[in-house]
Scaffold this motif. Structure first.
Motif, short mmCIF file in Angstrom:
data_model
loop_
_atom_site.label_atom_id
_atom_site.label_comp_id
_atom_site.label_asym_id
_atom_site.label_seq_id
_atom_site.Cartn_x
_atom_site.Cartn_y
_atom_site.Cartn_z
N ALA A 133 -14.09 12.62 12.86
CA ALA A 133 -14.52 11.54 11.98
C ALA A 133 -13.94 11.70 10.58
CB ALA A 133 -16.05 11.47 11.92
N LEU A 134 -13.91 12.94 10.08
CA LEU A 134 -13.32 13.19 8.76
C LEU A 134 -11.87 12.71 8.71
CD1 LEU A 134 -14.54 16.81 7.94
CD2 LEU A 134 -15.44 14.69 6.99
N GLN A 135 -11.12 13.09 9.73
CA GLN A 135 -9.69 12.76 9.75
C GLN A 135 -9.45 11.27 9.97
OE1 GLN A 135 -7.37 15.89 12.12
NE2 GLN A 135 -9.47 16.28 12.74
N ILE A 136 -10.23 10.67 10.87
CA ILE A 136 -10.08 9.24 11.14
C ILE A 136 -10.45 8.43 9.90
CG2 ILE A 136 -10.95 7.31 12.51
CD1 ILE A 136 -11.34 9.41 14.80
N ALA A 137 -11.54 8.85 9.23
CA ALA A 137 -11.96 8.15 8.01
C ALA A 137 -10.88 8.20 6.95
CB ALA A 137 -13.27 8.75 7.49
N GLN A 138 -10.26 9.35 6.78
CA GLN A 138 -9.16 9.45 5.82
C GLN A 138 -8.01 8.53 6.22
OE1 GLN A 138 -8.71 13.80 6.12
NE2 GLN A 138 -9.13 13.93 3.94
N THR A 139 -7.70 8.50 7.50
CA THR A 139 -6.61 7.64 7.99
C THR A 139 -6.92 6.17 7.74
OG1 THR A 139 -6.07 9.26 9.71
CG2 THR A 139 -5.28 7.02 10.05
N LEU A 140 -8.21 5.80 7.82
CA LEU A 140 -8.62 4.41 7.62
C LEU A 140 -8.80 4.06 6.14
CD1 LEU A 140 -11.22 4.05 10.53
CD2 LEU A 140 -8.90 3.11 10.44
N VAL A 170 -2.29 7.85 16.38
CA VAL A 170 -2.41 8.56 15.11
C VAL A 170 -2.38 10.07 15.33
CG1 VAL A 170 -3.56 6.69 13.88
CG2 VAL A 170 -4.95 8.37 15.09
N TYR A 171 -2.82 10.50 16.50
CA TYR A 171 -2.69 11.91 16.88
C TYR A 171 -1.21 12.28 16.99
CZ TYR A 171 -2.75 15.93 20.10
OH TYR A 171 -2.52 17.14 20.70
N LYS A 172 -0.44 11.44 17.66
CA LYS A 172 1.00 11.71 17.81
C LYS A 172 1.71 11.66 16.46
CE LYS A 172 3.46 12.11 20.73
NZ LYS A 172 4.08 13.40 21.15
N ALA A 173 1.22 10.84 15.56
CA ALA A 173 1.82 10.73 14.23
C ALA A 173 1.44 11.89 13.31
CB ALA A 173 1.41 9.41 13.59
N GLY A 174 0.57 12.78 13.80
CA GLY A 174 0.18 13.94 13.01
C GLY A 174 -0.91 13.67 11.99
#
Length: 312
Positions: free
Chosen positions: A166-173, A273-277
């Motif tokens: 969630a931390l990483q996804i939130a940053q991505t969003l 987004v996982y593949k994009a690092g």
């Protein structure tokens, strides 16, 4: 073609030692499904609750009948049903399979509807299975905050399976993310490079911010007084959802719960987004399938971070 599958689940609810292995023959493949040989799965809190007889999935179990467990799958397709045209033998796939009424990914083989699967690179490691249920839960919960994106968002249990994603996804969003934690110096949080606030400091004042509650219970309730009115609160644990939401409404918050859905496009986005690092799955520890009781014990000790992976 038939396979002998080994699957773990429960006949009687109980502690981790109640987990039981059942061997069963997978015979005729449904023309609308594919058969995958599992490479890995992962342990999720809903697996623990169901094994204990708690929650909405456990209520569906017939007395004295075997209920398989596990929702995360990473494997390779070994057989394709006659009506399936978009998947082929040899492809590697991930998916949140059977949610919620048909768990069964603690297994060596699995028959799966194609709509539950996303094709991934053959080079992926077993940790990729941990992206499925936890990642989908995090993404779908965060979407409930879209209208409040201009405010900071606190995320509890940030070193857990859902939390660290969630931390990483939130940053991505594009959210302004703050990890709310009892372990502010944890190395995983340092690696994720997020803002961190310990609970002692959190309780010193009120905050004009949103809250993603991944803990629930009385602890989740205790956080609500520190959020100023008219902010968004989303709680994930289903056992305390109604209690948390009712109290949040009383305090003037906008509140809701979330139950994850197997949305194929969401899983494709997560993998992209996982593949994009931009996000990664932190594997805490790996257990083989025969050691699944040890994996459950390990999660229940509450010292893990990220995902606990099961290799078939």
């Amino acid at each position: 073609m038939s396979h002998l599958a080994q699957t773990y689940g429960v006949i009687q609810f109980g502690n981790a030692d109640a987990l039981t292995k059942v061997e069963r023959t997978l015979s005729q493949l449904d023309v609308n499904k594919v058969r995958i040989k599992l490479i890995s799965s992962s342990v999720n809190p809903i697996d623990i609750k169901t094994r204990q007889g708690l929650g909405f999935v456990a209520k569906e179990k017939a007395e004295d009948k075997f209920m398989p467990l596990g929702y995360d799958a990473f494997g390779v397709i070994e057989q394709v049903g006659g009506s399936v045209s978009d998947l082929t033998v040899g492809q590697h796939v991930i998916g949140m399979v059977g949610f919620a009424d048909s768990p069964g990914c603690y297994s060596t083989y699995l028959d799966v509807c194609p709509r539950e699967l996303v094709v991934v690179d053959a080079q992926e490691t077993p940790a990729i299975s941990g992206l499925c249920l936890a990642g989908l839960t995090a993404l779908q919960a965060l979407r409930l905050f879209d209208e409040a994106k201009q405010k900071p968002i606190f995320i509890t249990a940030p070193t857990g399976g859902v939390g660290h994603l969630a931390l990483q996804i939130a940053q991505t969003l594009g959210f302004d993310v703050i990890a709310l934690t009892a372990r502010p110096t944890h190395t995983l949080l340092e690696k994720l490079n997020v803002k961190v606030l310990g609970y002692d400091d959190f309780y010193k004042q009120q905050h004009d911010a949103s809250l993603l509650d991944l803990v629930g219970g009385e602890f989740g309730l205790s956080l609500l007084n520190q959020i100023t009115v008219n902010n968004r609160v989303v709680t994930v644990p289903t056992l305390s959802r109604d209690m948390i939401c009712a109290r949040a409404y009383e305090l003037g918050h906008k509140a809701g719960g979330v139950v994850v859905n197997a949305v194929n496009e969401d899983l494709k986005w997560l993998y992209s987004v996982y593949k994009a690092g931009k996000i990664y799955v932190h594997q805490d520890k790996s257990f083989n399938l025969e050691s699944i009781p040890d994996a459950h014990h390990y999660m229940e000790n509450n010292n893990y971070c990220g995902k606990i992976i099961i290799t078939a």
